[in-house]
Motif scaffolding. Structure first.
Motif, PDB file in Angstrom:
ATOM      1  N   LYS A  75      17.182  18.704  52.644  1.00 18.74           N
ATOM      2  CA  LYS A  75      18.252  17.802  52.222  1.00 18.74           C
ATOM      3  C   LYS A  75      18.026  16.395  52.779  1.00 18.74           C
ATOM      4  O   LYS A  75      18.210  15.398  52.071  1.00 18.74           O
ATOM      5  CB  LYS A  75      19.609  18.340  52.664  1.00 18.74           C
ATOM      6  CG  LYS A  75      20.099  19.500  51.818  1.00 18.74           C
ATOM      7  CD  LYS A  75      21.309  20.230  52.363  1.00 18.74           C
ATOM      8  CE  LYS A  75      22.463  19.425  52.795  1.00 18.74           C
ATOM      9  NZ  LYS A  75      23.615  20.224  53.248  1.00 18.74           N
ATOM     10  N   LYS A  76      17.629  16.308  54.043  1.00 21.96           N
ATOM     11  CA  LYS A  76      17.380  15.014  54.664  1.00 21.96           C
ATOM     12  C   LYS A  76      16.226  14.298  53.956  1.00 21.96           C
ATOM     13  O   LYS A  76      16.307  13.099  53.666  1.00 21.96           O
ATOM     14  CB  LYS A  76      17.053  15.210  56.144  1.00 21.96           C
ATOM     15  CG  LYS A  76      17.079  13.931  56.954  1.00 21.96           C
ATOM     16  CD  LYS A  76      16.779  14.193  58.411  1.00 21.96           C
ATOM     17  CE  LYS A  76      17.920  14.953  59.041  1.00 21.96           C
ATOM     18  NZ  LYS A  76      17.741  15.155  60.486  1.00 21.96           N
ATOM     19  N   HIS A  77      15.166  15.038  53.648  1.00 22.52           N
ATOM     20  CA  HIS A  77      14.020  14.458  52.938  1.00 22.52           C
ATOM     21  C   HIS A  77      14.435  13.995  51.541  1.00 22.52           C
ATOM     22  O   HIS A  77      14.044  12.916  51.090  1.00 22.52           O
ATOM     23  CB  HIS A  77      12.885  15.480  52.855  1.00 22.52           C
ATOM     24  CG  HIS A  77      11.691  14.981  52.104  1.00 22.52           C
ATOM     25  ND1 HIS A  77      10.850  14.021  52.606  1.00 22.52           N
ATOM     26  CD2 HIS A  77      11.216  15.307  50.875  1.00 22.52           C
ATOM     27  CE1 HIS A  77       9.910  13.775  51.728  1.00 22.52           C
ATOM     28  NE2 HIS A  77      10.113  14.540  50.662  1.00 22.52           N
ATOM     29  N   LEU A  78      15.240  14.783  50.868  1.00 21.85           N
ATOM     30  CA  LEU A  78      15.703  14.442  49.527  1.00 21.85           C
ATOM     31  C   LEU A  78      16.543  13.166  49.546  1.00 21.85           C
ATOM     32  O   LEU A  78      16.419  12.320  48.661  1.00 21.85           O
ATOM     33  CB  LEU A  78      16.499  15.603  48.924  1.00 21.85           C
ATOM     34  CG  LEU A  78      17.005  15.407  47.500  1.00 21.85           C
ATOM     35  CD1 LEU A  78      15.838  15.199  46.539  1.00 21.85           C
ATOM     36  CD2 LEU A  78      17.834  16.599  47.070  1.00 21.85           C
ATOM     37  N   ARG A  79      17.382  13.004  50.556  1.00 18.42           N
ATOM     38  CA  ARG A  79      18.166  11.766  50.683  1.00 18.42           C
ATOM     39  C   ARG A  79      17.241  10.555  50.776  1.00 18.42           C
ATOM     40  O   ARG A  79      17.481   9.527  50.153  1.00 18.42           O
ATOM     41  CB  ARG A  79      19.065  11.823  51.907  1.00 18.42           C
ATOM     42  CG  ARG A  79      20.321  12.605  51.708  1.00 18.42           C
ATOM     43  CD  ARG A  79      21.283  12.445  52.894  1.00 18.42           C
ATOM     44  NE  ARG A  79      22.266  13.504  52.861  1.00 18.42           N
ATOM     45  CZ  ARG A  79      22.314  14.523  53.692  1.00 18.42           C
ATOM     46  NH1 ARG A  79      21.454  14.611  54.685  1.00 18.42           N
ATOM     47  NH2 ARG A  79      23.239  15.454  53.571  1.00 18.42           N
ATOM     48  N   GLY A  80      16.191  10.677  51.584  1.00 16.02           N
ATOM     49  CA  GLY A  80      15.232   9.583  51.725  1.00 16.02           C
ATOM     50  C   GLY A  80      14.538   9.271  50.417  1.00 16.02           C
ATOM     51  O   GLY A  80      14.346   8.100  50.060  1.00 16.02           O
ATOM     52  N   VAL A  81      14.158  10.308  49.684  1.00 18.91           N
ATOM     53  CA  VAL A  81      13.493  10.112  48.397  1.00 18.91           C
ATOM     54  C   VAL A  81      14.438   9.435  47.405  1.00 18.91           C
ATOM     55  O   VAL A  81      14.047   8.530  46.671  1.00 18.91           O
ATOM     56  CB  VAL A  81      12.980  11.466  47.843  1.00 18.91           C
ATOM     57  CG1 VAL A  81      12.531  11.340  46.407  1.00 18.91           C
ATOM     58  CG2 VAL A  81      11.845  11.993  48.707  1.00 18.91           C
ATOM     59  N   ILE A  82      15.699   9.841  47.395  1.00 20.21           N
ATOM     60  CA  ILE A  82      16.680   9.245  46.487  1.00 20.21           C
ATOM     61  C   ILE A  82      16.909   7.780  46.846  1.00 20.21           C
ATOM     62  O   ILE A  82      16.995   6.915  45.957  1.00 20.21           O
ATOM     63  CB  ILE A  82      17.997  10.051  46.498  1.00 20.21           C
ATOM     64  CG1 ILE A  82      17.780  11.398  45.815  1.00 20.21           C
ATOM     65  CG2 ILE A  82      19.124   9.278  45.834  1.00 20.21           C
ATOM     66  CD1 ILE A  82      18.950  12.362  45.941  1.00 20.21           C
ATOM     67  N   GLU A  83      16.999   7.455  48.133  1.00 21.30           N
ATOM     68  CA  GLU A  83      17.173   6.065  48.553  1.00 21.30           C
ATOM     69  C   GLU A  83      15.971   5.226  48.141  1.00 21.30           C
ATOM     70  O   GLU A  83      16.124   4.102  47.652  1.00 21.30           O
ATOM     71  CB  GLU A  83      17.377   5.990  50.064  1.00 21.30           C
ATOM     72  CG  GLU A  83      18.719   6.489  50.528  1.00 21.30           C
ATOM     73  CD  GLU A  83      18.835   6.555  52.038  1.00 21.30           C
ATOM     74  OE1 GLU A  83      17.896   6.125  52.743  1.00 21.30           O
ATOM     75  OE2 GLU A  83      19.870   7.042  52.518  1.00 21.30           O
ATOM     76  N   GLU A  84      14.777   5.756  48.333  1.00 19.91           N
ATOM     77  CA  GLU A  84      13.568   5.033  47.937  1.00 19.91           C
ATOM     78  C   GLU A  84      13.538   4.838  46.430  1.00 19.91           C
ATOM     79  O   GLU A  84      13.192   3.758  45.936  1.00 19.91           O
ATOM     80  CB  GLU A  84      12.326   5.790  48.400  1.00 19.91           C
ATOM     81  CG  GLU A  84      11.028   5.098  48.038  1.00 19.91           C
ATOM     82  CD  GLU A  84       9.806   5.881  48.454  1.00 19.91           C
ATOM     83  OE1 GLU A  84       8.713   5.290  48.454  1.00 19.91           O
ATOM     84  OE2 GLU A  84       9.928   7.087  48.764  1.00 19.91           O
ATOM     85  N   ASN A  85      13.911   5.868  45.688  1.00 21.10           N
ATOM     86  CA  ASN A  85      13.941   5.786  44.234  1.00 21.10           C
ATOM     87  C   ASN A  85      14.918   4.708  43.776  1.00 21.10           C
ATOM     88  O   ASN A  85      14.614   3.924  42.870  1.00 21.10           O
ATOM     89  CB  ASN A  85      14.319   7.142  43.637  1.00 21.10           C
ATOM     90  CG  ASN A  85      14.201   7.170  42.139  1.00 21.10           C
ATOM     91  OD1 ASN A  85      13.426   6.434  41.546  1.00 21.10           O
ATOM     92  ND2 ASN A  85      14.980   8.025  41.513  1.00 21.10           N
ATOM     93  N   THR A  86      16.073   4.636  44.406  1.00 24.98           N
ATOM     94  CA  THR A  86      17.067   3.620  44.057  1.00 24.98           C
ATOM     95  C   THR A  86      16.520   2.217  44.325  1.00 24.98           C
ATOM     96  O   THR A  86      16.677   1.314  43.495  1.00 24.98           O
ATOM     97  CB  THR A  86      18.367   3.855  44.844  1.00 24.98           C
ATOM     98  OG1 THR A  86      18.848   5.175  44.562  1.00 24.98           O
ATOM     99  CG2 THR A  86      19.426   2.838  44.488  1.00 24.98           C
ATOM    100  N   ALA A  87      15.887   2.046  45.471  1.00 26.34           N
ATOM    101  CA  ALA A  87      15.315   0.734  45.809  1.00 26.34           C
ATOM    102  C   ALA A  87      14.222   0.350  44.820  1.00 26.34           C
ATOM    103  O   ALA A  87      14.140  -0.809  44.377  1.00 26.34           O
ATOM    104  CB  ALA A  87      14.760   0.754  47.232  1.00 26.34           C
ATOM    105  N   LEU A  88      13.384   1.310  44.438  1.00 24.37           N
ATOM    106  CA  LEU A  88      12.314   1.019  43.490  1.00 24.37           C
ATOM    107  C   LEU A  88      12.866   0.709  42.099  1.00 24.37           C
ATOM    108  O   LEU A  88      12.337  -0.148  41.384  1.00 24.37           O
ATOM    109  CB  LEU A  88      11.336   2.191  43.424  1.00 24.37           C
ATOM    110  CG  LEU A  88      10.475   2.389  44.669  1.00 24.37           C
ATOM    111  CD1 LEU A  88       9.663   3.675  44.547  1.00 24.37           C
ATOM    112  CD2 LEU A  88       9.562   1.204  44.892  1.00 24.37           C
TER     113      LEU A  88
END
Length: 105
Positions: free
Chosen positions: A28-41
């Motif tokens: 879940k923690k890793h997924l949050r990071g991926v989602i944040e990165e995706n939003t920024a990109l």
């Protein structure tokens, strides 16, 4: 099965559950990071598309168009120097390599 074996089996099952819960939390923690990165990109991509559309609409280009274009890219928060070209610039301090490139005669 006697009582000790049942309790040992339940203890093992309990330990496995705790390990599984820890793994799920890590995922879940890793997924949050991926989602944040995706939003920024996505935001970055959107800004770059807007810039491309704006440049397509502007047919007149001055003699300093290249330098103006680099300045505009740098002002949008991206490095233009050869060391970090295209990477997101840290807003805290300016990049001396990018500044040197912009101030060349």
């Amino acid at each position: 099965m006697d009582k000790k074996e049942i309790f040992d089996a339940l203890e093992g099952f309990s330990n496995n559950l705790l390990i599984t819960i820890a793994e799920v939390d890590a995922i879940k923690k890793h997924l949050r990071g991926v989602i944040e990165e995706n939003t920024a990109l996505r935001l970055e991509n959107s800004k770059l598309r807007e810039r491309l559309e704006k440049e397509d609409r502007e047919p007149n280009r001055t003699a300093n168009f290249g330098k103006e274009n680099l300045k505009s890219i740098y002002d949008d928060g991206f490095h233009i120097c050869s060391y970090y070209y295209g990477q997101r610039a840290d807003n805290v301090e300016p990049c001396m390599f990018c500044d040197e490139l912009l101030n060349r005669e």
